[in-house]
Each structure stands twice: as structure tokens, then as C-alpha cells.
Design a protein around this motif. Sequence first.
Motif, PDB file in Angstrom:
ATOM      1  N   ILE A 103      -8.836  -4.339   1.087  1.00  9.65           N
ATOM      2  CA  ILE A 103     -10.122  -4.720   0.275  1.00  9.65           C
ATOM      3  C   ILE A 103     -10.298  -6.235   0.047  1.00  9.65           C
ATOM      4  N   SER A 104      -8.994  -6.913  -0.056  1.00  3.89           N
ATOM      5  CA  SER A 104      -9.183  -8.364  -0.153  1.00  3.89           C
ATOM      6  C   SER A 104      -9.680  -8.879   0.994  1.00  3.89           C
ATOM      7  N   SER A 105      -9.236  -8.461   2.286  1.00  6.15           N
ATOM      8  CA  SER A 105     -10.108  -8.801   3.450  1.00  6.15           C
ATOM      9  C   SER A 105     -11.489  -8.754   3.594  1.00  6.15           C
ATOM     10  N   LEU A 106     -11.960  -7.700   3.083  1.00  7.37           N
ATOM     11  CA  LEU A 106     -13.347  -7.496   2.888  1.00  7.37           C
ATOM     12  C   LEU A 106     -13.967  -8.424   2.157  1.00  7.37           C
ATOM     13  N   ARG A 107     -13.531  -8.911   0.916  1.00  4.53           N
ATOM     14  CA  ARG A 107     -14.204  -9.940   0.370  1.00  4.53           C
ATOM     15  C   ARG A 107     -14.189 -11.255   0.864  1.00  4.53           C
ATOM     16  N   GLU A 108     -13.082 -11.416   1.594  1.00  2.77           N
ATOM     17  CA  GLU A 108     -12.984 -12.629   2.480  1.00  2.77           C
ATOM     18  C   GLU A 108     -14.214 -12.610   3.586  1.00  2.77           C
ATOM     19  N   LYS A 109     -14.725 -11.803   3.930  1.00  4.53           N
ATOM     20  CA  LYS A 109     -15.681 -11.531   4.758  1.00  4.53           C
ATOM     21  C   LYS A 109     -16.969 -11.636   4.258  1.00  4.53           C
ATOM     22  N   GLY A 110     -16.937 -11.522   2.960  1.00  4.32           N
ATOM     23  CA  GLY A 110     -18.299 -11.769   2.202  1.00  4.32           C
ATOM     24  C   GLY A 110     -18.807 -10.347   1.772  1.00  4.32           C
ATOM     25  N   HIS A 111     -18.204  -9.279   2.074  1.00  3.17           N
ATOM     26  CA  HIS A 111     -18.612  -7.969   1.591  1.00  3.17           C
ATOM     27  C   HIS A 111     -18.356  -7.704  -0.021  1.00  3.17           C
ATOM     28  N   GLU A 112     -19.535  -7.876  -0.480  1.00  3.72           N
ATOM     29  CA  GLU A 112     -19.493  -7.868  -2.322  1.00  3.72           C
ATOM     30  C   GLU A 112     -19.288  -6.364  -2.686  1.00  3.72           C
ATOM     31  N   MET A 113     -19.790  -5.202  -1.881  1.00  6.37           N
ATOM     32  CA  MET A 113     -19.610  -3.943  -2.666  1.00  6.37           C
ATOM     33  C   MET A 113     -18.121  -3.592  -2.315  1.00  6.37           C
ATOM     34  N   PRO A 114     -17.236  -3.460  -3.386  1.00  5.13           N
ATOM     35  CA  PRO A 114     -15.848  -3.140  -3.495  1.00  5.13           C
ATOM     36  C   PRO A 114     -15.533  -1.696  -3.017  1.00  5.13           C
ATOM     37  N   PHE A 115     -14.610  -1.514  -2.230  1.00  2.00           N
ATOM     38  CA  PHE A 115     -13.909  -0.214  -1.991  1.00  2.00           C
ATOM     39  C   PHE A 115     -13.079  -0.027  -3.334  1.00  2.00           C
ATOM     40  N   THR A 116     -13.054   1.296  -3.646  1.00  5.48           N
ATOM     41  CA  THR A 116     -12.060   1.614  -4.639  1.00  5.48           C
ATOM     42  C   THR A 116     -10.688   2.150  -4.028  1.00  5.48           C
ATOM     43  N   SER A 117      -9.660   1.573  -4.426  1.00  8.16           N
ATOM     44  CA  SER A 117      -8.451   1.804  -3.838  1.00  8.16           C
ATOM     45  C   SER A 117      -7.464   3.101  -4.483  1.00  8.16           C
ATOM     46  N   HIS A 118      -6.794   3.806  -3.886  1.00 12.70           N
ATOM     47  CA  HIS A 118      -6.000   4.675  -4.676  1.00 12.70           C
ATOM     48  C   HIS A 118      -4.776   4.812  -3.912  1.00 12.70           C
ATOM     49  N   ALA A 119      -3.873   5.471  -4.592  1.00 17.63           N
ATOM     50  CA  ALA A 119      -2.330   5.688  -4.260  1.00 17.63           C
ATOM     51  C   ALA A 119      -2.152   7.215  -3.700  1.00 17.63           C
ATOM     52  N   LEU A 120      -2.021   7.576  -2.484  1.00 17.34           N
ATOM     53  CA  LEU A 120      -2.018   9.065  -2.371  1.00 17.34           C
ATOM     54  C   LEU A 120      -1.039   9.244  -1.304  1.00 17.34           C
ATOM     55  N   ASP A 121      -0.261  10.351  -1.742  1.00 15.89           N
ATOM     56  CA  ASP A 121       0.839  10.916  -0.642  1.00 15.89           C
ATOM     57  C   ASP A 121       0.210  12.119  -0.037  1.00 15.89           C
ATOM     58  N   ALA A 122      -0.305  11.445   1.211  1.00 14.89           N
ATOM     59  CA  ALA A 122      -1.085  12.649   1.948  1.00 14.89           C
ATOM     60  C   ALA A 122      -0.228  13.718   2.667  1.00 14.89           C
ATOM     61  N   MET A 123       1.023  13.688   2.580  1.00 16.07           N
ATOM     62  CA  MET A 123       1.721  14.760   3.054  1.00 16.07           C
ATOM     63  C   MET A 123       1.695  16.149   2.351  1.00 16.07           C
ATOM     64  N   ASN A 124       0.935  15.865   1.098  1.00 18.30           N
ATOM     65  CA  ASN A 124       0.887  17.060   0.160  1.00 18.30           C
ATOM     66  C   ASN A 124      -0.796  17.319   0.050  1.00 18.30           C
ATOM     67  N   PRO A 125      -1.094  18.508   0.561  1.00 20.27           N
ATOM     68  CA  PRO A 125      -2.547  18.820   0.621  1.00 20.27           C
ATOM     69  C   PRO A 125      -3.015  18.946  -0.788  1.00 20.27           C
ATOM     70  N   ASP A 126      -2.149  19.484  -1.847  1.00 16.89           N
ATOM     71  CA  ASP A 126      -2.598  19.377  -3.187  1.00 16.89           C
ATOM     72  C   ASP A 126      -3.204  17.995  -3.712  1.00 16.89           C
ATOM     73  N   ASN A 127      -2.511  16.966  -3.305  1.00 15.56           N
ATOM     74  CA  ASN A 127      -2.812  15.602  -3.613  1.00 15.56           C
ATOM     75  C   ASN A 127      -4.254  15.149  -2.885  1.00 15.56           C
ATOM     76  N   VAL A 128      -4.432  15.603  -1.769  1.00 18.27           N
ATOM     77  CA  VAL A 128      -5.447  15.179  -0.973  1.00 18.27           C
ATOM     78  C   VAL A 128      -6.767  16.220  -1.699  1.00 18.27           C
ATOM     79  N   GLU A 129      -6.577  17.385  -1.819  1.00 20.35           N
ATOM     80  CA  GLU A 129      -7.742  17.870  -2.491  1.00 20.35           C
ATOM     81  C   GLU A 129      -7.933  17.540  -3.925  1.00 20.35           C
ATOM     82  N   ALA A 130      -7.106  17.047  -4.660  1.00 22.32           N
ATOM     83  CA  ALA A 130      -7.318  16.450  -6.003  1.00 22.32           C
ATOM     84  C   ALA A 130      -7.981  15.182  -5.897  1.00 22.32           C
TER      85      ALA A 130
END
Length: 408
Positions: free
Chosen positions: A46-73
Motif C-alpha cells: 500500500i505504501s508503494s502505491l502511495r509513492e506512485k501517486g495512487h490516492e485511493m487506498p487499499f485496506t489491508s488485513h491479516a489473514l491465515d489463508a490456510m484456514n478456509p473459515d478465516n477466508v470465508e469470514a
Amino acid sequence: MAKQNILIIGAGGVAQVSAHKLAQWAPEFGELHIANRTKAKADAIISSLREKGHEMPFTSHALDAMNPDNVEALLKKIDAKIVINVGTAFINMHVLEGCIRAGAAYIDTAIHEEPDKVCETPPWYANYEWKRREDVAKAGITAILGAGFDPGVVNAYARFAEDEYFDRIDSIDIVDINAGSHGKWFATNFDPEINFREFTGTVYSWQGGEWKENRMFEVGREWDLPVVGKRTAYLSGHDEVHSLSARYKDSDVRFWMGFGDHYINVFTVLQNLGLLSEHPVKTAEGQEVVPLKVVKAVLPDPASLAPAYEGNTCIGDLVKGSLNGKEGEVFVYNVADHKHAYTEVGSQGISYTAGVPPVAAAILIARGDWDVKKMANVEELPARPFLELLGEMGLPTRVIDAKGDHAI
């Protein structure tokens, strides 16, 4: 119609490219999200996006994608309807399961792998992904498999040749040459663990209507290709051979990858010493380690190669066949520049070629062109819309045919 929220899973070099391309094409979507096991890596993108002038930010999340319950949630929490999975291949089936439950479209760039298995017998897609076809259709979602460059764009090249050149295809030879230089003594262009696993087992190709087996680096030939010139490439096993062989049962399907002598020598030594094994061993001190993971830990992070990378890649399909009984051949290809990729998105060319196509696939799903509400490999979908969009996004397709070398 409301625009759909989209989630990138992963935060490596390929994810960085996908994030930058999504930012460039943000009007196609609703909210943009990125998730990774280590949230700080998503924040760095996301910081690299802002350095390129992209103003609309992504929202970041922590995710353990080895667990499908976490992905679904997470998908339900952010109401994401499209997922670009560019994390490790070990998470594919878990992310797919989460998408099925949450009703989100799924896109990946490589075949699923299990951490404790190397070079499973073909057909790989039928071992995992294709077993979920019925579930995907029942859920009413689209799941596009292998939508990177190879697999992905090269699959579309085969379909393009089928649609516009031949009524019978005799052979498809996919050639992948990286003629770039990163200045390191030794490094891999993407996750070392995944990279080495591709080449430690049996090489499978589809020839004469059956699987043929070879050893890695056993069969090589010289190719003379646009821009990169004459290069030696070796018959290798690769994801796309397995899906293309299902569609083109009567054609020979082979994958050739370029390697220099230095890579082959280092690889051979590591393999002969047992350092590419995925099975745990105990040290003299009683510590249990996985040799392949140790090698990965001491090699340069592929993302770190980008600033110094120079040169080009050339990846394409040589397709031979006939139309109305008249034989011919066509070479469909792309040339990418490492420096251009770094200037545009801060990544090297290998990551660029892998990270742009899944975003193009996501756009086509969002527009409805590829929203097929079933599981599909890229060769099962219309090729021209995909290739034309990729041209707009920085990966133009060229063709060498009877008329010469030209853009599609």
C-alpha cells in the motif's frame, strides 16, 4: 449495477504487481483490499502505491489463508465478490473453499500444491481443483484457474491459435525464456520453494496421446526467439501442460524453459546434496529442519531483485496445425522488459508478467465477459478479449505467421 469489492490474497512480488494494476484500473471495481499472513507486507505494498501517486487506498488485513473459515469470514466482512489469489500455491484449495462458502469469484495463477508432496503424477488439476467443479457450479460462482502468464496467457495463446488459425492442432510448444540479469550470484525469480519443487521430480509432457516421462535437463533444444535471440530451453513439467492436454487430446503439448549453465550447476549440487528435499531432517543438535526451507531462507527474496534487473523475457506458444487441410504454424508471444516493469510498478519482469493477467481476468469477470459461473481454465474462455485487454494493460501480444511479425 453496483461495482464489486475485490480482495488480493498474498503480498509478494506478484501481489505487488496485481495491486498496482488494480489501482490503475480502480474504476472497474468497488473497494480494494489486500490480505496477507503478515499484515506489514500488505501495508508495504500500500505504501508503494502511495509513492506512485495512487490516492485511493487499499485496506489491508491479516489473514491465515490456510484456514478456509478465516477466508470465508474476511470475504463476508468486507463483502468482496472477487478474489485474486497470488499467495503460495499451498493455500489454493483453502482459499477456493472460502470463496465457495462466501459466494465470491476465485482467480489463481498456479496449480495447488501440498507442502509434503513434490511432482505428483498427472493430471494435476484433476488431483485437486477439478474435484470441486460441481461445488463451484452449485455455488454459482466463477473460478478461473491458472490465470497468470504460464499458466494463463500461454493457455489463451493456444486458444487464440485454435480460434483464428487452425481447425486441427498438431502440437503446442510453450517456450519461456528469461534473458534478464539480476546481478546476484544465485537467485530464483519467484518463491524458491515453489521454483525448485517444479524441477526436482519427473518431467511430464503430453505426446502421442499419452504422458511421456523424462528427467529434468534431459531434453534441451535451441530456440531463436524475437528480441532475446538464440537461447537453450529444456523440456520441463508445468501446470498448463496438464489442462491443455485435456482440451487438445490429439495434440502434443510440451513446455520448454530456458536455463543457463550456472543455474543448472547450482541446482544439481543442491539436489545431489539433498538440500532440495521437502522432508524434515534432524541436525546434530537435534533440531528438525526442512532442507528446502533452509535453502529458501538463505537465498535472496525474489522481490529484492527488481531494482537491478535488466533485460527481457520472451514467452510464447509455437502452435502447429492445419486449416482446411493446409498445414501451417504460428508463434504467439509477448516480450516484457524488466526495467520497464520496475519503473512502472516496482517489480521485476517475471512478477509483472504473472501479476497483470489475474487483474485482467478480474476485470473481465466484473464486466461479465468471463463471469461464467463455473470452474474454467483459461483455454476454455474466449481468448481475444483477454489478450486485447492485456495489451491495454502493458502486456501486448504479437504473432509471427505467414504475414510476418505483427500485433494481434
